[in-house]
Design a protein around this motif. Structure first.
Motif, PDB file in Angstrom:
ATOM      1  N   ASP A  48       0.803  -1.220   0.000  1.00  7.86           N
ATOM      2  CA  ASP A  48       0.000   0.000   0.000  1.00  7.86           C
ATOM      3  C   ASP A  48       0.836   1.271   0.000  1.00  7.86           C
ATOM      4  OD1 ASP A  48      -2.778  -1.132   0.255  1.00  7.86           O
ATOM      5  OD2 ASP A  48      -1.850  -2.042   2.019  1.00  7.86           O
ATOM      6  N   ILE A  49       2.102   1.149   0.392  1.00  8.58           N
ATOM      7  CA  ILE A  49       2.952   2.343   0.425  1.00  8.58           C
ATOM      8  C   ILE A  49       4.218   2.142  -0.399  1.00  8.58           C
ATOM      9  CG2 ILE A  49       2.077   3.201   2.628  1.00  8.58           C
ATOM     10  CD1 ILE A  49       4.503   1.962   3.997  1.00  8.58           C
ATOM     11  N   GLN A  50       4.180   1.206  -1.339  1.00  5.14           N
ATOM     12  CA  GLN A  50       5.385   0.913  -2.116  1.00  5.14           C
ATOM     13  C   GLN A  50       5.809   2.073  -3.009  1.00  5.14           C
ATOM     14  OE1 GLN A  50       4.917  -2.039  -5.316  1.00  5.14           O
ATOM     15  NE2 GLN A  50       2.720  -2.029  -4.910  1.00  5.14           N
ATOM     16  N   ASP A  51       4.852   2.950  -3.364  1.00  3.40           N
ATOM     17  CA  ASP A  51       5.195   4.081  -4.229  1.00  3.40           C
ATOM     18  C   ASP A  51       5.729   5.281  -3.453  1.00  3.40           C
ATOM     19  OD1 ASP A  51       4.421   2.687  -6.494  1.00  3.40           O
ATOM     20  OD2 ASP A  51       2.329   3.345  -6.321  1.00  3.40           O
ATOM     21  N   LEU A  52       5.649   5.227  -2.126  1.00  5.78           N
ATOM     22  CA  LEU A  52       6.216   6.302  -1.325  1.00  5.78           C
ATOM     23  C   LEU A  52       7.740   6.235  -1.337  1.00  5.78           C
ATOM     24  CD1 LEU A  52       4.082   6.554   1.958  1.00  5.78           C
ATOM     25  CD2 LEU A  52       4.432   8.339   0.277  1.00  5.78           C
ATOM     26  N   LYS A  53       8.379   7.368  -1.312  1.00  6.56           N
ATOM     27  CA  LYS A  53       9.819   7.421  -1.151  1.00  6.56           C
ATOM     28  C   LYS A  53      10.135   7.561   0.334  1.00  6.56           C
ATOM     29  CE  LYS A  53      10.559   9.703  -5.610  1.00  6.56           C
ATOM     30  NZ  LYS A  53      11.069  10.923  -6.282  1.00  6.56           N
ATOM     31  N   TRP A  54      11.182   6.889   0.777  1.00  9.00           N
ATOM     32  CA  TRP A  54      11.521   6.989   2.191  1.00  9.00           C
ATOM     33  C   TRP A  54      11.863   8.426   2.559  1.00  9.00           C
ATOM     34  CZ3 TRP A  54      10.354   4.721   6.366  1.00  9.00           C
ATOM     35  CH2 TRP A  54      11.034   5.012   7.561  1.00  9.00           C
ATOM     36  N   ASP A  55      12.373   9.220   1.596  1.00  9.92           N
ATOM     37  CA  ASP A  55      12.680  10.622   1.878  1.00  9.92           C
ATOM     38  C   ASP A  55      11.425  11.401   2.263  1.00  9.92           C
ATOM     39  OD1 ASP A  55      15.299  10.162   1.341  1.00  9.92           O
ATOM     40  OD2 ASP A  55      15.311  11.098  -0.641  1.00  9.92           O
ATOM     41  N   ASP A  56      10.248  10.962   1.769  1.00 10.49           N
ATOM     42  CA  ASP A  56       8.994  11.627   2.139  1.00 10.49           C
ATOM     43  C   ASP A  56       8.659  11.392   3.608  1.00 10.49           C
ATOM     44  OD1 ASP A  56       8.633  12.558  -0.434  1.00 10.49           O
ATOM     45  OD2 ASP A  56       7.499  10.787  -1.057  1.00 10.49           O
ATOM     46  N   ILE A  57       9.111  10.273   4.135  1.00  8.84           N
ATOM     47  CA  ILE A  57       8.880   9.934   5.542  1.00  8.84           C
ATOM     48  C   ILE A  57      10.059  10.418   6.370  1.00  8.84           C
ATOM     49  CG2 ILE A  57       8.469   8.052   7.170  1.00  8.84           C
ATOM     50  CD1 ILE A  57       7.323   6.456   4.767  1.00  8.84           C
ATOM     51  N   GLY A  58      11.237   9.935   6.039  1.00  9.02           N
ATOM     52  CA  GLY A  58      12.474  10.451   6.598  1.00  9.02           C
ATOM     53  C   GLY A  58      12.638  10.205   8.081  1.00  9.02           C
ATOM     54  N   VAL A  59      13.334  11.137   8.730  1.00 10.02           N
ATOM     55  CA  VAL A  59      13.609  11.050  10.157  1.00 10.02           C
ATOM     56  C   VAL A  59      13.139  12.336  10.818  1.00 10.02           C
ATOM     57  CG1 VAL A  59      15.591   9.516   9.848  1.00 10.02           C
ATOM     58  CG2 VAL A  59      15.944  11.991   9.864  1.00 10.02           C
ATOM     59  N   PRO A  60      12.881  12.311  12.116  1.00 12.84           N
ATOM     60  CA  PRO A  60      12.468  13.545  12.810  1.00 12.84           C
ATOM     61  C   PRO A  60      13.530  14.633  12.686  1.00 12.84           C
ATOM     62  CG  PRO A  60      12.053  11.616  14.190  1.00 12.84           C
ATOM     63  CD  PRO A  60      12.861  11.141  13.019  1.00 12.84           C
ATOM     64  N   GLY A  61      13.059  15.852  12.461  1.00 13.62           N
ATOM     65  CA  GLY A  61      13.956  16.991  12.396  1.00 13.62           C
ATOM     66  C   GLY A  61      14.569  17.260  11.042  1.00 13.62           C
ATOM     67  N   GLU A  62      14.168  16.509  10.016  1.00 10.28           N
ATOM     68  CA  GLU A  62      14.701  16.703   8.674  1.00 10.28           C
ATOM     69  C   GLU A  62      13.564  16.981   7.695  1.00 10.28           C
ATOM     70  OE1 GLU A  62      17.801  16.865   7.606  1.00 10.28           O
ATOM     71  OE2 GLU A  62      18.704  16.480   9.574  1.00 10.28           O
ATOM     72  N   TYR A  63      13.845  17.826   6.708  1.00 12.46           N
ATOM     73  CA  TYR A  63      12.882  18.151   5.652  1.00 12.46           C
ATOM     74  C   TYR A  63      12.377  16.859   4.994  1.00 12.46           C
ATOM     75  CZ  TYR A  63      11.137  20.321   1.338  1.00 12.46           C
ATOM     76  OH  TYR A  63      10.348  20.733   0.304  1.00 12.46           O
ATOM     77  N   PRO A  64      11.055  16.726   4.758  1.00 17.37           N
ATOM     78  CA  PRO A  64       9.984  17.717   4.892  1.00 17.37           C
ATOM     79  C   PRO A  64       9.259  17.680   6.240  1.00 17.37           C
ATOM     80  CG  PRO A  64       9.146  15.855   3.676  1.00 17.37           C
ATOM     81  CD  PRO A  64      10.572  15.534   4.012  1.00 17.37           C
ATOM     82  N   TYR A  65       9.921  17.201   7.277  1.00 18.65           N
ATOM     83  CA  TYR A  65       9.422  17.274   8.650  1.00 18.65           C
ATOM     84  C   TYR A  65       8.138  16.484   8.879  1.00 18.65           C
ATOM     85  CZ  TYR A  65      12.881  20.981   8.553  1.00 18.65           C
ATOM     86  OH  TYR A  65      14.033  21.686   8.393  1.00 18.65           O
ATOM     87  N   THR A  66       7.932  15.446   8.070  1.00 16.21           N
ATOM     88  CA  THR A  66       6.761  14.584   8.274  1.00 16.21           C
ATOM     89  C   THR A  66       6.743  14.035   9.691  1.00 16.21           C
ATOM     90  OG1 THR A  66       6.912  13.922   5.953  1.00 16.21           O
ATOM     91  CG2 THR A  66       5.531  12.560   7.389  1.00 16.21           C
ATOM     92  N   ARG A  67       7.915  13.677  10.201  1.00 12.02           N
ATOM     93  CA  ARG A  67       7.990  12.984  11.491  1.00 12.02           C
ATOM     94  C   ARG A  67       8.277  13.921  12.656  1.00 12.02           C
ATOM     95  NH1 ARG A  67      11.134   7.450  11.206  1.00 12.02           N
ATOM     96  NH2 ARG A  67       9.778   7.179  13.024  1.00 12.02           N
TER      97      ARG A  67
END
Length: 564
Positions: A48-67
């Protein structure tokens, strides 16, 4: 995001799961949706999330600040427990503030003492308590503040240069700030040393409460006046709370709240740019105030999607480079419209879940309403329970020890993406027409009213259940005594402001108000090159003008009525 091996393995596992479901449940369809109407399945996996890029999720404190905005979110400092306070006369509001401060209230944007001051409805709209419009509303749902004397009663021995003060105001935000600036001056504190926030809700009364406001074509202009002044002279002052909470209380769903908030944000940034301001100079001092609804996971996903879109729009569209411009400060208050007058103690559970979802979504600051709000203003006991709710979640659960603990969840990441896509689609629709034109046409209200109508039908049929209301209702009357305002409050407030007006130099006051009228007329006609309103407002306060008198001038110049 996943390897082919992982996806192949997942397909086999999902196929087995589907066979088990068919065997056990006979292929029955659930037809489930989120509270926003987004169809959902009972199970989510890497497919269900295979098309997401890990950069979109990323880590806390990094752009795009999802986390989250920071590498560590709550580990060293709690979210800010921002409980609005204000009722009765200024001395009553101060008494409640002192009580909650003693019980641990604090921590707004830096850990110091703060006061989120709730004004009554007339004061928010810029009417003095002796105005006929104010009758029956003085001191209810907030405190009347119109003069320097009112501010002195509220803050007389507090270190206002070392604390954060937010005034929940609407149309009267410019006049309220002028009063606070002059009050600070009277104590030897320059405005550059003040930390706090103006809600700057010039739009809210008409858009969210169906009340009159300034003429629509001047609303962004007036909001920009406040932002411009603070950008130039008040480096520690937050200049707007983009209030998606009001839309939530009106019925807006999660992706509508994101889209409506971003539409206001982008329109306001464009107006500030017209006035010669640079986004990286003022956007860092914008925040948003949200509304946690009935859907636990959707609340979490909404905060994450809003942060991601905020970062991208400010970076890609407005060219912001300052990380603070890209980090959405999100204040979320509990949703009063979700609370029930029936079996009001059930509201404690509802509010705990709302607060928890906001924490898991990474809110910067939280307001937990009181369980008795459907019955009246919070009692002291109920206000303390609301504060204790946040304190227990922080100190007794281990939840704050891990940043964004639901990051990577297949369902949460999928839902975050769906809300992002739906919000973008709606934002494009709004911007193709224009934010102000959508407001004038009633678009925002109409969208909210559709949702309210649909939910009403679900409650009537029992498709949606509210415990204690349309199911499991005990029928017992609440045994809780509602908090009531002394009827003498309004009389005392009127006497106080009339005495204030009688004791000042009225000729000097009227001269200053005429000067304000002249400045406002130039600002209106020559915007964005017509000078500034705030110096004239500050001069009027120094000459003894009340908030209502300054607002009467602004209403006459900029127009006042219902936004149609």
């Amino acid at each position: 995001m996943f390897s082919d091996e992982t996806l192949d393995s997942d397909r086999k596992l999902v196929k087995g799961w589907e066979e088990q479901c068919k065997k056990r449940y006979g292929g029955r369809e659930l037809n489930s949706t989120t509270a926003s109407g987004i169809p959902i399945r009972p199970f989510y996996s890497p497919q269900d999330i295979q098309d997401l890029k890990w950069d979109d999720i990323g880590v806390p404190g990094e752009y795009p600040y999802t986390r989250g905005n920071f590498p560590l979110e709550y580990q060293f400092k709690s979210w800010d427990n921002a409980q609005p306070q204000g009722y009765g006369l200024p001395e009553h509001a101060r008494q409640r503030f002192d009580f909650l401060r003693k019980e641990g209230l604090g921590g707004y944007f830096g850990g110091g003492a703060f006061w989120l001051l709730e004004l009554d409805q007339p004061s928010q709209c810029g009417y003095d308590c002796d105005h006929p419009v104010s009758r029956g509303s003085v001191g209810r749902c907030g405190v009347p503040v119109s003069t320097l004397e009112d501010y002195d009663i509220l803050f007389h021995d507090l270190p206002i240069d070392k604390m954060f003060v937010e005034v929940h105001d609407a149309e009267a935000c410019l006049a309220s700030l002028a009063l606070y600036i002059v009050y600070a001056e009277s104590r030897g504190i320059p405005q550059s040393n003040l930390a706090g926030q103006s809600s700057n809700w010039v739009y809210r009364q008409a858009m969210c409460h169906d009340n009159p406001t300034f003429a629509t074509e001047h609303v962004l202009k007036l909001m920009t006046e406040l932002i411009g002044h603070c950008t130039r002279h008040m480096p520690r002052w937050k200049t707007i709370s983009i209030n998606t909470h009001g839309w939530g209380e009106m019925g807006a769903n999660a992706y509508q709240r994101i889209a409506f908030g971003l539409a206001l944000h982008t329109a306001l940034v464009e107006e500030c740019k017209r006035a010669g301001l640079t986004p990286d100079d003022f956007v860092p001092r914008f925040i948003a105030s949200g509304w946690p609804g009935r859907d636990f996971f959707e609340n979490i996903a909404e905060l994450r999607a809003f942060r991601r879109l905020w970062a991208r729009i400010n970076h890609e569209r407005f060219g912001c480079q300052n990380p603070h411009s890209l980090q959405l400060r999100y204040f979320t208050g509990g949703s009063g419209s979700v609370l029930t007058a029936q079996e009001p103690l059930n509201n404690i559970i509802r509010l705990t879940l709302q607060t928890l979802s906001s924490i898991l979504g990474g809110a910067s600051s939280l307001y937990t309403p009181s369980y008795d709000e459907p019955l009246g203003l919070p009692t002291e006991e109920a206000a303390l329970v609301a504060l204790r709710t946040q304190q227990i979640l922080y100190h007794e659960t281990n939840i704050p020890k891990v940043s964004d603990p639901l990051g990577g969840s297949c369902y949460v990441e999928w839902l975050t993406r769906q809300l992002e896509l739906e919000a973008l689609k709606l934002l494009e629709q709004i911007e193709s027409v224009g934010f102000l034109k959508c407001w004038q046409s009633g678009f925002f209200k109409q969208e909210c009213e559709k949702n309210i109508y649909e939910r009403g039908k679900k409650l009537e049929t029992g498709e949606e259940i509210v415990v204690g209301v349309n199911k499991f209702a005990s029928g017992q009357k609440p045994q809780i005594r509602a908090f009531k305002i002394d009827p003498a409050v309004e009389t005392r407030a009127i006497e106080r402001i009339q005495r204030y007006k009688a004791q000042r130099d009225n000729a000097r006051t009227q001269t200053s108000l005429e000067d304000l009228r002249s400045v406002a007329a130039v600002v209106k006609e020559k915007w964005p090159n017509g000078g500034e309103l705030m110096p004239a407002l500050v001069a009027s306060v120094r000459a003894g003008a009340t908030k209502g008198e300054m607002m009467d001038v602004l209403r006459a110049v900029f127009g006042w009525g219902y936004a149609q």
